[in-house]
Design a protein around this motif. Sequence first.
Motif, PDB file in Angstrom:
ATOM      1  N   ASP A  11      -0.752  -2.087   3.170  1.00  5.07           N
ATOM      2  CA  ASP A  11      -0.768  -3.146   2.170  1.00  5.07           C
ATOM      3  C   ASP A  11      -2.108  -3.878   2.273  1.00  5.07           C
ATOM      4  OD1 ASP A  11       1.971  -2.536   3.260  1.00  5.07           O
ATOM      5  OD2 ASP A  11       2.563  -3.752   1.540  1.00  5.07           O
ATOM      6  N   GLU A  38       3.865   4.419  -6.764  1.00  3.60           N
ATOM      7  CA  GLU A  38       5.222   4.490  -6.199  1.00  3.60           C
ATOM      8  C   GLU A  38       5.565   3.223  -5.424  1.00  3.60           C
ATOM      9  OE1 GLU A  38       6.632   7.771  -4.020  1.00  3.60           O
ATOM     10  OE2 GLU A  38       5.477   9.229  -5.126  1.00  3.60           O
ATOM     11  N   PHE A  67      13.421   5.413  -1.727  1.00  2.00           N
ATOM     12  CA  PHE A  67      12.035   5.835  -2.004  1.00  2.00           C
ATOM     13  C   PHE A  67      12.005   7.306  -2.420  1.00  2.00           C
ATOM     14  CE2 PHE A  67      10.538   2.156   0.671  1.00  2.00           C
ATOM     15  CZ  PHE A  67       9.697   1.602  -0.289  1.00  2.00           C
ATOM     16  N   ARG A  71      10.892   9.050  -5.980  1.00  2.00           N
ATOM     17  CA  ARG A  71       9.838  10.081  -5.990  1.00  2.00           C
ATOM     18  C   ARG A  71      10.322  11.350  -6.677  1.00  2.00           C
ATOM     19  NH1 ARG A  71       8.235  10.227  -0.595  1.00  2.00           N
ATOM     20  NH2 ARG A  71       6.987   8.455  -1.240  1.00  2.00           N
ATOM     21  N   ARG A  93       0.019   6.027  -3.726  1.00  2.00           N
ATOM     22  CA  ARG A  93       1.085   6.315  -2.766  1.00  2.00           C
ATOM     23  C   ARG A  93       1.855   7.584  -3.140  1.00  2.00           C
ATOM     24  NH1 ARG A  93       1.421   2.652   0.954  1.00  2.00           N
ATOM     25  NH2 ARG A  93       0.947   0.477   0.588  1.00  2.00           N
ATOM     26  N   SER A  97       3.140   7.872   2.415  1.00  2.00           N
ATOM     27  CA  SER A  97       3.618   6.490   2.553  1.00  2.00           C
ATOM     28  C   SER A  97       4.963   6.477   3.265  1.00  2.00           C
ATOM     29  CB  SER A  97       3.798   5.828   1.176  1.00  2.00           C
ATOM     30  OG  SER A  97       2.559   5.413   0.652  1.00  2.00           O
ATOM     31  N   THR A  98       5.833   7.407   2.896  1.00  2.00           N
ATOM     32  CA  THR A  98       7.164   7.440   3.517  1.00  2.00           C
ATOM     33  C   THR A  98       7.054   7.806   4.995  1.00  2.00           C
ATOM     34  OG1 THR A  98       7.894   8.270   1.386  1.00  2.00           O
ATOM     35  CG2 THR A  98       9.518   8.216   3.143  1.00  2.00           C
ATOM     36  N   TYR A 101       5.440   4.551   6.624  1.00  2.00           N
ATOM     37  CA  TYR A 101       6.270   3.327   6.626  1.00  2.00           C
ATOM     38  C   TYR A 101       7.664   3.565   7.230  1.00  2.00           C
ATOM     39  CZ  TYR A 101       3.003   0.531   3.826  1.00  2.00           C
ATOM     40  OH  TYR A 101       1.918  -0.173   3.396  1.00  2.00           O
ATOM     41  N   LYS A 143      -3.947  -9.904   1.952  1.00  2.00           N
ATOM     42  CA  LYS A 143      -2.721  -9.951   1.158  1.00  2.00           C
ATOM     43  C   LYS A 143      -2.085 -11.333   1.133  1.00  2.00           C
ATOM     44  CE  LYS A 143      -0.185  -6.726  -0.229  1.00  2.00           C
ATOM     45  NZ  LYS A 143       0.001  -6.096  -1.528  1.00  2.00           N
ATOM     46  N   ASP A 149       5.066  -8.675  -2.060  1.00  2.00           N
ATOM     47  CA  ASP A 149       5.480  -7.504  -1.311  1.00  2.00           C
ATOM     48  C   ASP A 149       6.537  -7.802  -0.259  1.00  2.00           C
ATOM     49  OD1 ASP A 149       5.155  -5.181   0.693  1.00  2.00           O
ATOM     50  OD2 ASP A 149       4.197  -4.588  -1.186  1.00  2.00           O
TER      51      ASP A 149
HETATM   52  P1  TYD Z   1       3.750  -2.303  -3.897  1.00  2.00           P
HETATM   53  O1  TYD Z   1       3.888  -3.656  -4.471  1.00  2.00           O
HETATM   54  O2  TYD Z   1       3.720  -1.154  -4.826  1.00  2.00           O
HETATM   55  O3  TYD Z   1       2.503  -2.341  -2.934  1.00  2.00           O
HETATM   56  P2  TYD Z   1       1.221  -1.440  -2.791  1.00  2.00           P
HETATM   57  O4  TYD Z   1       0.286  -1.887  -3.867  1.00  2.00           O
HETATM   58  O5  TYD Z   1       0.739  -1.735  -1.390  1.00  2.00           O
HETATM   59  O6  TYD Z   1       1.639  -0.004  -2.961  1.00  2.00           O
HETATM   60  O7  TYD Z   1       4.921  -2.132  -2.857  1.00  2.00           O
HETATM   61  C1  TYD Z   1       5.307  -0.942  -2.351  1.00  2.00           C
HETATM   62  C2  TYD Z   1       5.711  -1.145  -0.907  1.00  2.00           C
HETATM   63  O8  TYD Z   1       6.600  -0.110  -0.531  1.00  2.00           O
HETATM   64  C3  TYD Z   1       4.528  -1.090   0.043  1.00  2.00           C
HETATM   65  O9  TYD Z   1       4.656  -2.115   1.012  1.00  2.00           O
HETATM   66  C4  TYD Z   1       4.681   0.239   0.732  1.00  2.00           C
HETATM   67  C5  TYD Z   1       6.162   0.508   0.657  1.00  2.00           C
HETATM   68  N1  TYD Z   1       6.528   1.945   0.618  1.00  2.00           N
HETATM   69  C6  TYD Z   1       7.295   2.474   1.634  1.00  2.00           C
HETATM   70  O10 TYD Z   1       7.689   1.777   2.562  1.00  2.00           O
HETATM   71  N2  TYD Z   1       7.654   3.801   1.566  1.00  2.00           N
HETATM   72  C7  TYD Z   1       7.273   4.605   0.542  1.00  2.00           C
HETATM   73  O11 TYD Z   1       7.623   5.797   0.517  1.00  2.00           O
HETATM   74  C8  TYD Z   1       6.484   4.023  -0.522  1.00  2.00           C
HETATM   75  C9  TYD Z   1       6.074   4.870  -1.688  1.00  2.00           C
HETATM   76  C10 TYD Z   1       6.134   2.698  -0.436  1.00  2.00           C
END
Ligand code: TYD
Length: 201
Positions: A11, A38, A67, A71, A93, A97-98, A101, A143, A149
């Motif tokens: 982020d 995403e 998530f 997708r 993303r 990302s998955t 995170y 941020k 977020d």
């Molecule tokens: P978002 O507001 O789209 O933030 P960013 O601009 O950073 O993408 O929020 C998406 C949030 O979801 C971000 O913190 C990352 C998280 N995320 C996951 O945890 N797993 C995933 O698979 C994806 C696609 C996003």
Amino acid sequence: MACFIVFEGGDGSGKSTQARSLLRRLRRRGVKVLRTHEPGGTPLGQSLRRLLKSGKAMTPMSELMLFEAARAQLVQNVIRPFLQQGGVVIADRFTSSTMAYQGYGRGLDRELIERLNREATGGLEPDLTVFLDLHVETALARKSGGSEDNFDDAPVDFHRRIHRGYSALAAADPGGWLVLDGQRPPEELSRDIWARVQTII
Ligand code: TYD
């Protein structure tokens, strides 16, 4: 010509700015290009995004499934058809990302995530993943204030694990990842990304 480029990073890493900048460059050259972000990008994805950002109590496993559901819908209905028509897709993303995170961050089983990623995407993989690498503290400071977020309140350790995850993923596939120092000026980053993209489209 079809090409699938993914932007990844924590982020506040600046990846959305860079994804938009690449989109503009390609458009100016008349390339058929689409940007996705995403979770989201389809009616179901938008509903799931709202749910994921609602702050509702959710187990890590539920979060993972949502998530992946978003997708699956996006790949099948938007990304694949666009690539099949010969377009360039820029994804803000994707599967990494998955892994970063939910795998490294939440500690869920990484083999399971790999399997779900494969199932949700039908095995679609990026031609290039751009990772904007930024110190966790710098990213969180960027941020702070005004962000909606849901991961912003997570302990800094969570974000450190995510960063470690991205670094490990990039190191495992040096040919497929472009790692850039997210502290550098946006115009410089955008130039380097463009140089690399030109070699693959
Ligand atoms: P978002 O507001 O789209 O933030 P960013 O601009 O950073 O993408 O929020 C998406 C949030 O979801 C971000 O913190 C990352 C998280 N995320 C996951 O945890 N797993 C995933 O698979 C994806 C696609 C996003």
